[in-house]
Enzyme design. Structure first.
Site, PDB file in Angstrom:
ATOM      1  N   LYS A  38      -2.151  -1.463  -3.794  1.00 61.42           N
ATOM      2  CA  LYS A  38      -3.033  -0.304  -3.739  1.00 61.42           C
ATOM      3  C   LYS A  38      -2.215   0.978  -3.755  1.00 61.42           C
ATOM      4  CE  LYS A  38      -6.110   1.826  -0.460  1.00 61.42           C
ATOM      5  NZ  LYS A  38      -6.663   1.779   0.857  1.00 61.42           N
ATOM      6  N   LYS A  81       1.330   9.896   5.689  1.00 62.11           N
ATOM      7  CA  LYS A  81       1.399   8.533   6.231  1.00 62.11           C
ATOM      8  C   LYS A  81       2.669   7.828   5.780  1.00 62.11           C
ATOM      9  CE  LYS A  81      -3.629   8.062   6.731  1.00 62.11           C
ATOM     10  NZ  LYS A  81      -4.803   7.174   6.625  1.00 62.11           N
ATOM     11  N   ARG A 138     -10.809  10.007   1.858  1.00 63.64           N
ATOM     12  CA  ARG A 138     -10.705  10.690   3.158  1.00 63.64           C
ATOM     13  C   ARG A 138     -11.824  11.714   3.306  1.00 63.64           C
ATOM     14  NH1 ARG A 138      -4.047  11.153   3.302  1.00 63.64           N
ATOM     15  NH2 ARG A 138      -3.695   8.907   3.180  1.00 63.64           N
ATOM     16  N   TYR A 159     -14.850   1.269  -7.267  1.00 68.64           N
ATOM     17  CA  TYR A 159     -16.079   2.048  -7.084  1.00 68.64           C
ATOM     18  C   TYR A 159     -16.925   2.046  -8.359  1.00 68.64           C
ATOM     19  CZ  TYR A 159     -13.526   3.607  -2.972  1.00 68.64           C
ATOM     20  OH  TYR A 159     -12.832   3.630  -1.787  1.00 68.64           O
ATOM     21  N   SER A 173     -10.119   5.660  -4.634  1.00 70.82           N
ATOM     22  CA  SER A 173     -11.045   6.765  -4.851  1.00 70.82           C
ATOM     23  C   SER A 173     -10.545   7.775  -5.887  1.00 70.82           C
ATOM     24  CB  SER A 173     -11.324   7.461  -3.519  1.00 70.82           C
ATOM     25  OG  SER A 173     -10.117   7.876  -2.909  1.00 70.82           O
ATOM     26  N   LYS A 184       0.863  -1.184   0.000  1.00 68.50           N
ATOM     27  CA  LYS A 184       0.000   0.000   0.000  1.00 68.50           C
ATOM     28  C   LYS A 184       0.901   1.236   0.000  1.00 68.50           C
ATOM     29  CE  LYS A 184      -3.558   2.450   2.504  1.00 68.50           C
ATOM     30  NZ  LYS A 184      -4.616   2.396   3.513  1.00 68.50           N
TER      31      LYS A 184
HETATM   32  C1  PBG Z   1      -7.326   3.584   5.501  1.00 67.73           C
HETATM   33  C2  PBG Z   1      -7.708   3.326   4.108  1.00 67.73           C
HETATM   34  C3  PBG Z   1      -7.528   4.233   3.064  1.00 67.73           C
HETATM   35  C4  PBG Z   1      -8.114   3.660   1.955  1.00 67.73           C
HETATM   36  C5  PBG Z   1      -8.620   2.404   2.319  1.00 67.73           C
HETATM   37  N1  PBG Z   1      -8.339   2.205   3.662  1.00 67.73           N
HETATM   38  C6  PBG Z   1      -6.966   5.601   3.040  1.00 67.73           C
HETATM   39  C7  PBG Z   1      -5.695   5.892   3.642  1.00 67.73           C
HETATM   40  O1  PBG Z   1      -4.818   5.035   3.798  1.00 67.73           O
HETATM   41  O2  PBG Z   1      -5.521   7.049   4.013  1.00 67.73           O
HETATM   42  C8  PBG Z   1      -8.183   4.345   0.625  1.00 67.73           C
HETATM   43  C9  PBG Z   1      -9.202   3.892  -0.311  1.00 67.73           C
HETATM   44  C10 PBG Z   1      -9.498   4.828  -1.419  1.00 67.73           C
HETATM   45  O3  PBG Z   1      -8.858   5.875  -1.620  1.00 67.73           O
HETATM   46  O4  PBG Z   1     -10.432   4.500  -2.151  1.00 67.73           O
HETATM   47  N2  PBG Z   1      -6.610   2.708   6.192  1.00 67.73           N
END
Ligand code: PBG
Length: 327
Positions: A253, A222, A209, A318, A279, A199
């Site tokens: 991801k 992060k 978010r 989505y 997203s 990730k």
């Molecule tokens: C949080 C999480 C995130 C997503 C899925 N789980 C965001 C992040 O790590 O800040 C993102 C999914 C998306 O953007 O569709 N643990």
């Protein structure tokens, strides 16, 4: 003029039926996971400005909606809760409340819908006031081991509530083995783990978010736990660790910016590979479409096919609802 050439690959593209005959990549709706946002208040679906056609669903409307989505052929859902601000704190303790929204949602869906796969995200960001995926030590840094302990306890609540797969999205070290051990010790041997293994620390999470209210005015950083987008070797190491620690499915991801990593995962581990078209990947296609610059469905499909072609067996998207009739 006769070129006198041996190879004429265009012969293989001369008609739709020939093109279909040799099509290498296919998509099936059973391979898509639809991410769903659930909220605790109100009784109408709430729009998310940065994600057209995606809503936050109150629980009472979610069950009938899942039944509708099942009619379209969708069978797998990843559930994300929008936690009310006054339930958030720096420790994210609402995550360990067995009556919290995300557990309640699973219980209600499982009580009324048969043959549905529910995926529960494990991370603290919906619950923490600071928006990080873990708890912080006094010095303000993420406390890895304490976070893993909390996640393992939440894993039990999720399994108990009916989640079929748990998806740790936090990127803490050692969480897959800790969660697996905790589940096994408590006889939850049939609850699987879809690990967000690679990730990346991505700017494409912005609309998500917004959807959960986990974003802050200044974008939250992060990068002490999520991967550096410039690094492939580090991503490969993370995939290998999660495989060894007992993940059932490895996930990459975001998806389309990381096709090389998806391909690596597919080629190197004999377990299914998932990719999360996040997203921002969704919203960028939508935004260009709203400007009249791109065709929404064609671009969405091209994106999904490229992710599949790279090696993903499963895609979180989505677009799943919108494209259900097209695949
Ligand atoms: C949080 C999480 C995130 C997503 C899925 N789980 C965001 C992040 O790590 O800040 C993102 C999914 C998306 O953007 O569709 N643990």
């Amino acid at each position: 003029m006769n070129l006198n050439i041996t190879h004429r690959p265009r012969r293989m593209r001369k008609s739709k039926s020939v093109r279909d005959l040799i099509q290498e990549t296919t998509l099936d709706i059973s391979q898509l996971v639809f991410p769903v946002f659930v909220k605790g208040e109100g009784n109408i679906p709430e729009k998310i400005d940065s994600m057209p056609e995606i809503y936050r669903w109150p629980i009472n409307l979610l069950v009938p909606k899942i039944l509708e989505w099942k009619e379209l052929g969708l069978t797998s859902f990843a559930i994300f809760p929008q936690i009310h601000q006054n339930k958030k704190c720096d420790q994210g303790i609402e995550f360990l409340n067995p009556d919290s929204l995300v557990y309640q949602a699973a219980k209600e869906i499982k009580a009324s819908v048969s043959d549905v796969i529910l995926i529960g995200d494990l991370a603290l960001d919906p619950y923490t006031s600071h928006g990080h995926d873990g708890v912080l030590s006094e010095n303000g840094e993420i406390n890895n081991d304490k976070t893993v302990e909390i996640l393992s306890n939440g894993a039990l609540l999720s399994a108990d509530a009916g989640y079929d797969f748990l998806a740790p999205s936090d990127m803490m070290d050692g969480r897959i083995s800790a969660i697996r051990k905790k589940l096994d010790q408590n006889n939850m041997i049939d609850t699987g783990i879809i690990s967000y293994s690679a990730k990346f620390s991505s700017a494409y999470y912005g609309p998500f978010r917004d959807a959960l209210g986990t974003g802050h005015k200044t974008p939250i950083d992060k990068s002490t736990y999520q991967l550096n987008p410039k690094n492939a070797r580090e991503a490969k190491r993370e995939l290998a660790l999660d495989f060894e620690e007992g993940a059932d499915i490895l996930m990459v991801k975001p998806a389309e910016p990381y096709l090389d990593i998806i391909n690596y995962a597919k080629s190197n581990f004999n377990i299914p590979v998932a990719a999360y078209q996040v997203s921002g990947e969704y919203s960028r296609i939508w935004a260009a479409h709203q400007n009249g610059w791109l065709n929404l469905e064609l671009c969405a499909l091209e994106s999904l096919y490229s992710i599949k072609r790279a090696g993903a067996d499963i895609i979180f998207s989505y677009f799943a609802e919108k494209l259900a009739f097209k695949i």
